[in-house]
Enzyme design. Structure first.
Site, short mmCIF file in Angstrom:
data_model
loop_
_atom_site.label_atom_id
_atom_site.label_comp_id
_atom_site.label_asym_id
_atom_site.label_seq_id
_atom_site.Cartn_x
_atom_site.Cartn_y
_atom_site.Cartn_z
N SER A 164 0.98 -1.46 0.31
CA SER A 164 0.10 0.16 -0.06
C SER A 164 0.86 1.52 -0.15
CB SER A 164 -0.50 0.17 1.59
OG SER A 164 -0.16 0.35 2.70
N LYS A 202 1.24 4.08 7.48
CA LYS A 202 0.51 4.68 6.55
C LYS A 202 1.24 5.85 7.04
CE LYS A 202 -2.20 2.26 4.82
NZ LYS A 202 -1.63 0.69 5.22
#
Length: 243
Positions: A164, A202
């Site tokens: 991701s 993230k």
């Protein structure tokens, strides 16, 4: 001979990679040069490629290899140096899984095992660059990290699983170096502990009273949480890739 904008873009990319280990995004480059669209950045990068200052790494998002700098700035960079810079682009305690107590955002990548001037940092588990996974906290091993990658405070290492964050230059299997911290600025890449039991890597975005954990891969959606559900466990300060 470079135009003013070409020079400014080359220096911006160089400084960002040198300081954070992560290349700037096209949006960041656009804002830094005060351009109205990303198409202008594409044209500047193409011009820098044609003049031999930049090289785009194939099949790697946001991977720009600085081949050389203007003569008045620095001598031509060696290929080994520039490849390391490109792979680290863009710009983090303890066993297999992610780290619950993980506390950590970008510096140069070096091959694992390079021990000259190195500092041992504990490898404490795996961190998901994807859907959050259960956080564990047991030391697995020590990772030798170049001293120049380490700043103040305590640090730890995590093995990345998932894709991701590939557009931030962070690939599945990479080892991220995390600086322990319980605070971070919006836009920084962090280890986030969600609901006290799941950790993920993230980019942090603050949206009013909420926190968004943003992936760097369009295949993953940005997840929005109440501020009380997310704890910053550290900031990304470096990345090491094994070949």
């Amino acid at each position: 001979m470079l135009t003013k904008k070409q020079y400014e873009l080359l220096m911006f990319i160089h400084e960002r990679v040198r300081e954070t280990g992560i290349p700037p995004s096209f949006d960041e480059m656009k804002d830094a040069l005060d351009l109205k669209s990303k198409s202008g950045i594409h044209r500047l990068i193409t011009a820098l490629e044609e003049r031999g200052f930049l090289r785009r790494m194939e099949k790697r998002a946001r991977a720009l290899e600085i081949v050389k700098l203007p003569e008045n700035m620095a001598e031509t960079l060696r290929p080994a140096q520039t490849r390391s810079q490109a792979q680290r682009m863009s710009p983090g305690h303890r066993t297999r899984g992610t780290a619950a107590d993980a506390r950590g955002a970008g510096s140069p990548r070096r091959p694992m095992g390079e021990a000259e001037g190195a500092i041992n940092v504990p490898l404490v588990g795996r961190i998901a660059a994807g859907t959050p996974i259960e956080a564990l906290q047991n030391k697995l091993a020590d990772v030798p990290v170049p001293s120049g990658m380490i700043g103040r405070g305590d640090h730890y290492a995590l093995e990345v699983t998932g894709d991701s964050m590939i557009n931030a230059g962070i690939l599945d299997g990479d080892t991220v170096i995390i600086q322990e911290s319980d605070t971070a600025n919006t836009g920084e890449i962090i280890v986030a502990l969600v609901d006290n039991n799941e950790a993920t890597l993230k980019r942090l975005r603050r949206r009013g009273d909420s926190i968004a954990l943003e992936a760097a891969n369009p295949a993953y959606e940005t997840r929005l949480y109440g501020a009380d559900r997310v704890k910053v466990q550290g900031k990304l300060v470096g990345l090491i890739r094994r070949y």
